[in-house]
Design a protein around this motif. Structure first.
Motif, PDB file in Angstrom:
ATOM      1  N   ASP A 151       0.967  -1.061  -0.049  1.00 43.13           N
ATOM      2  CA  ASP A 151       0.035   0.136  -0.161  1.00 43.13           C
ATOM      3  C   ASP A 151       0.843   1.070  -0.098  1.00 43.13           C
ATOM      4  O   ASP A 151       2.011   1.182   0.496  1.00 43.13           O
ATOM      5  N   VAL A 152       0.184   2.489  -0.476  1.00 45.85           N
ATOM      6  CA  VAL A 152       1.117   3.638  -0.535  1.00 45.85           C
ATOM      7  C   VAL A 152       1.833   3.981   0.765  1.00 45.85           C
ATOM      8  O   VAL A 152       2.816   4.392   0.544  1.00 45.85           O
ATOM      9  N   THR A 153       1.211   3.988   1.812  1.00 46.90           N
ATOM     10  CA  THR A 153       1.880   4.458   3.067  1.00 46.90           C
ATOM     11  C   THR A 153       2.783   3.440   3.245  1.00 46.90           C
ATOM     12  O   THR A 153       3.937   3.924   3.896  1.00 46.90           O
ATOM     13  N   ILE A 154       2.748   2.266   3.123  1.00 45.76           N
ATOM     14  CA  ILE A 154       3.754   1.250   3.370  1.00 45.76           C
ATOM     15  C   ILE A 154       4.854   1.396   2.534  1.00 45.76           C
ATOM     16  O   ILE A 154       6.164   1.178   2.659  1.00 45.76           O
ATOM     17  N   GLN A 155       4.465   1.446   1.246  1.00 43.23           N
ATOM     18  CA  GLN A 155       5.647   1.758   0.066  1.00 43.23           C
ATOM     19  C   GLN A 155       6.403   3.094   0.424  1.00 43.23           C
ATOM     20  O   GLN A 155       7.604   2.717   0.298  1.00 43.23           O
ATOM     21  N   ALA A 156       5.974   4.122   1.021  1.00 38.99           N
ATOM     22  CA  ALA A 156       6.586   5.181   1.311  1.00 38.99           C
ATOM     23  C   ALA A 156       7.643   4.791   2.496  1.00 38.99           C
ATOM     24  O   ALA A 156       8.988   5.064   2.361  1.00 38.99           O
ATOM     25  N   GLN A 157       7.239   3.895   3.621  1.00 34.68           N
ATOM     26  CA  GLN A 157       7.979   3.655   4.406  1.00 34.68           C
ATOM     27  C   GLN A 157       9.085   2.803   3.989  1.00 34.68           C
ATOM     28  O   GLN A 157      10.486   2.764   4.530  1.00 34.68           O
TER      29      GLN A 157
END
Lengths: 332, 328, 303
Positions: free
Chosen positions: A187-193
């Protein structure tokens, strides 16, 4: 200029299918310097994933690497005996896979599958291995690593699994990490992490990275240099700023233009239309003669149909394969 | 203000988590996949429904279409509550709603019957809704194919002979066959390549203008949402956390989750100022949703009240509503 | 647009056939099965002797080796081995096809309902199927055939031709459906949630049309594979029943030929070897055919 860490020359990988030979990778060149991140971008079927697998001779049948050289730290990996390759694969060059759910073996605990790799590659004791695994899990931002050692992959979330996948890649202090779409399944927020983690690790450990992705946003954030691939060939290689600010190859330009941007207003006044690339990628069983992009290219001239453009340096560190941009070519 | 074409009020879909016994199953817990969601779409608008996987955006769409039965709430289409219609047995009334409310699926590889030619696939809605006008079917199929940028002879082909983009065009054509008023687009471009994505997005916009369609556009890809939507609704763990006109939402997001989501999108510009809001942790499972505001464990601006009381969706600006105790 | 329309492209079945044709094992299976079918259809004219002709015994020519008169020799009761083996083919096919026809109908109905309706109905039907799977079919068949054979004595049923064989076919069918049902259930369950089925629901297609036009045709390839495999199994099962002497005394079956002749295996091996080879060829044929069909219809193996 210093010798690059990895240089790929004229790499060719063909799929020998019942219907004929699919030239998935057909004469690809790129190089990765020490400590640098090279982003390889392209759409599906561009040959980006197959190229990265070919570096470690991991292309699955019916594909076969039929030509080229992959020189890593002075040795050609394509001609190396299998045993010698084993000391490089996973050790000097490590891989981070796209799908964290399937790249970990579900029947072994995190501790044992990471520990085994260390014990296999290095002459250390079990206790030392465990200590190193714990320190790596801490490094990739996993809380309470000692407890995680005894957990199994299904007990971890997608983001955690990908962190474990990264820790596994770092076990033997590789000098090059191949990451194939490492965040696409997240997911996007996990991708950013995960992207932040990869960037941070690269800085701290000084390793080089090849990041294969279809996401222009991801390479913009991560890569120092970018190679754009289309239909099994390289269109353009340059530093990230040049690719995004002054792209030369018509495909690179069209690709960047065709993406909707979240930092762009589309409302107000007449409805806007995204610039598109007409048609679709060619069938690599029978690719177009000359430049493979010419049937879809707005700048194509008669010669494009005839002349296969070669990667040519048009500015320092900026190579383009397009005869309209001054590239050399060979007549078909 | 005109009447909304689609108005969803307090829609919920709860799934029981069953424990398997020897023969019977018993309820062990409950997943609130969609919880008390309300929004409306005016004719001609496009509402983008965004969120990460598992946030309930697809379940919302499926509940609207009665592919899953809503647990509670109402779905008013052109002023008529359609939930009781689907519960009832009046097939004519159901068909009338089906006809004006169509769905385009995410995966064009899975949403076409592999054994049918494209022509057979497009004939199905005509057979159901225009059974008495059989002579007009062929002309309609040709028109539909032309409308989505395919050619008449494509009707003889099978799905596996098409590329992803072409298949998605067929999916759109099938949805348009019976002249619907509202199209629910569930991630219609996420399985497509970048260069094809733009073609399909343009097609959707063009069709909307040409046919006066209203869209509910579901996606996790915020850049395509920005392109196609007039309004955007953000969901998190089954709750609607923010809804606003598209430019308002992208310029001044009020909910901390929306802000984090927007800042997490990698912008294709290497020099882009990195003002990212890093989110701690991951999305909790919908089975044990945190009490109070579902986002509070990951929220940097959480107040003590956030863990106790669920914030209601309240007005924040013109057309802008959000559910937060401490908006930015 | 160009003037000519491209030719109508192949459908799924034809595509499957293209793939099947390239599969050597599958093609061999198809040839073997075709051979058996051919023999079954022509044996009534092609067999050199009447299968019940025991005249060789009167001439003292039983247990004779292959000769110009009797190509595969004669067995211990003076029958012409070749004729008996040829006449065994229709029996074998009747058993295989009959049993699997019964099994498929029951299996698809029960499995289809279980998969499509789901919930408690699914639980009950699948437990029912499991109950059938744990019953030792073989012993039941032996017992029923024997009991039934005694029960019909003196009734009109005695005059029904091949009653014994039909009982065996019916029993093999009645106990052979659970695997078909499990496959049908899995397929219906998968297809019930397939996106194209949901698309049909959105369009307003009736449930009957969804089942008949979307779900069943897409479930067929996997079911056909299973049925092809089952035919071989049923033939083998009937052979075993007959070999134990519980077969139909009036029908000519390969198992029965083995039963009659295994005692003279040393002096007249042709009497046992010929029906053995026939069984082997037939069962192998159906199994190879099933394998070929799996490859042809399994999309995961497509390239």
């Amino acid at each position: 200029m210093a010798e690059p860490l990895l240089s790929v020359e004229d790499l060719k990988v063909h799929f020998f299918t019942r219907d004929g030979v699919v030239r998935a990778v057909d004469g690809v060149d790129f190089a990765v310097n020490r400590g640098e991140t090279l982003g390889i971008v392209g759409e599906s079927g561009s040959g980006k994933t197959v190229s990265s697998l070919a570096l470690l001779r991991l292309v699955p049948p019916p594909a076969r690497t039929v030509g080229g050289r992959v020189v890593f730290e002075g040795t050609d990996l394509l001609t190396l005996p299998t045993k010698a390759l084993g000391t490089i694969r996973g050790r000097r060059i490590a891989m981070v896979f796209q799908n964290p759910a399937t790249s970990l073996n579900p029947i072994y605990s995190i501790g044992s599958q990471l520990g085994e790799i260390l014990l296999w590659h290095e002459p250390i004791t079990r206790a030392e291995a465990e200590a190193r695994v714990i320190s790596l899990l801490t490094l990739v931002g996993i809380t309470d690593p000692a407890a995680r050692l005894r957990q199994y992959p299904h007990e971890l979330s997608g983001g955690m699994k990908q962190r474990v996948g990264i820790a596994r890649a770092l076990l033997c202090n590789p000098s090059l990490v191949l990451a194939d779409e490492p965040t696409t399944a997240l997911d996007v927020t996990i991708q950013a992490q995960i992207l932040d983690l990869l960037a941070d690790l690269r800085r701290r450990l000084g390793m080089a990275m090849v990041l294969v992705t279809h996401d222009m946003g991801v390479v913009a954030r991560m890569a120092d240099r970018i190679t754009v691939m289309y239909a099994g060939r390289v269109c353009e290689t340059a530093d990230a700023a040049t690719i995004f600010r002054a792209p030369q190859h018509p495909y690179t330009r069209a690709l960047l233009d065709s993406m909707p941007r979240i930092d762009h207003r589309y409302t107000g006044g007449a409805r806007q239309v995204l610039p598109t690339i007409p048609g679709r990628p060619p069938n690599l069983l029978d690719p177009p003669a000359g430049c493979r992009f010419h049937p879809r290219c707005p700048d194509a001239i008669a010669d494009c149909r005839r002349i296969l453009p070669l990667e040519t340096e048009i500015a320092p560190g900026h190579t383009v394969s397009c005869i309209r941009r001054g590239s050399q070519g060979i007549a078909a | 203000m005109t009447e909304a074409l689609l108005e969803v009020r307090n829609l919920s879909k709860h799934y029981p988590v069953l424990k398997r016994g020897i023969l019977l199953q018993r309820k062990a817990a409950e997943i609130r996949a969609v919880d008390d969601v309300s929004f409306s779409i005016q004719p001609g608008e496009t509402l983008g429904l965004v969120g990460e996987s598992g946030c309930g955006k697809t379940t919302t769409a499926r509940a609207i279409l009665n592919l899953v039965t809503p647990s509670a709430g109402s779905v008013r289409f052109a002023g008529q509550d359609i939930v009781p219609v689907f519960r009832g047995s009046d097939r004519r009334a159901q068909l009338a709603i089906r006809r004006s409310l169509q769905y385009v699926f995410q995966d064009p590889y899975l949403s076409l019957n592999p054994r049918w030619t494209i022509g057979e696939t497009l004939r199905e809605p005509l057979r159901v809704h225009l059974a008495d006008q059989q002579s007009a079917w062929q002309a309609r199929i040709d028109t539909l194919l032309e409308m989505v940028g395919l050619e008449p002879h494509h009707a003889w082909r099978y799905p596996h002979e098409f590329s992803g983009g072409q298949r998605q065009r067929v999916g759109v054509a099938r949805a348009l066959a019976v002249e619907p008023r509202l199209l629910i687009l569930d991630e219609p471009v996420s399985s497509l390549d970048i260069s094809v994505r733009a073609q399909i997005l343009n097609l959707l916009v063009e069709l909307q203008d040409r046919l006066g369609l209203t869209y509910l556009y579901i996606s996790h890809d915020l850049s395509s949402v920005r392109f196609i939507s007039t309004h955007v609704a953000v969901m998190y763990l089954g709750k609607l956390v923010e809804i606003a006109p598209v430019d308002t939402l992208f310029a001044t997001p009020g909910h901390h989750y929306t802000r984090a989501l927007l800042s997490a999108i990698p912008v294709p510009d290497p020099g882009a100022a990195s003002t990212r809001i890093a989110l701690q942790g991951e999305v909790p499972s919908a089975m044990n949703r945190p009490p109070g505001c579902p986002f509070h464990p990951r929220c940097a601006a959480a107040l003590p009240v956030c863990s106790r009381e669920e914030p209601p969706l309240t007005a924040f600006g013109p057309g802008h509503r959000l559910a937060c105790h401490n908006p930015a | 647009m160009h003037g000519t329309l491209p030719p109508k492209p192949p459908g799924i079945w034809r595509q499957g056939w293209y793939r099947f044709r390239r599969n050597r094992g599958g093609m061999l299976g198809l040839i073997l099965v075709a051979l058996v079918v051919l023999v079954a259809l022509t044996c009534f004219v092609a067999a050199p002797y009447d299968p019940n002709d025991q005249s060789a015994m009167l001439r003292g020519a039983s247990r004779q080796g292959p000769s110009a008169l009797h190509w595969l020799g004669t067995d211990r009761m003076g029958y012409d081995v070749l004729s008996r083996v040829l006449y065994g083919a229709p029996t074998a096919l009747a058993v295989g096809l009959g049993a699997m026809a019964i099994a498929s109908v029951i299996g698809v109905i029960i499995g289809g309902i279980a998969g499509y309706v789901g919930g408690l109905v699914d639980e009950c039907l699948m437990r029912f199927a499991e109950f059938f799977m744990v019953i030792p079919v073989f012993i039941v068949i032996l017992a029923v055939v024997r009991l039934f054979g005694i029960m019909v004595v003196g009734t009109w049923m005695e005059r029904v031709p091949h009653l014994n064989l039909m009982t065996i076919i019916a029993l093999l069918g009645l106990f052979g459906w659970p695997p078909v049902a499990r496959m049908a259930r899995a397929e219906f369950l998968r297809l019930k949630h397939a996106e194209f089925v949901e698309a049909a629901i959105c369009i307003g297609t009736t449930r009957r049309d969804i089942l008949a036009r979307h779900i069943l045709p897409n479930a067929l390839p996997s079911l056909i594979v299973l049925v092809a495999l089952g035919i071989g199994g049923a033939i083998l099962a009937e052979t075993m029943v007959s070999f134990l002497g519980f077969g139909d005394p009036k029908a000519i079956s390969w198992g029965q030929l083995l039963y009659f002749n295994y005692e003279s295996l040393k002096v007249a091996p042709w009497g046992s070897v010929a029906p053995g080879v026939a069984i082997f060829v037939t069962v192998l044929g159906f199994n190879l055919l099933a394998d070929g069909l799996t490859d042809a219809f399994n999309p995961r193996l497509r390239q």
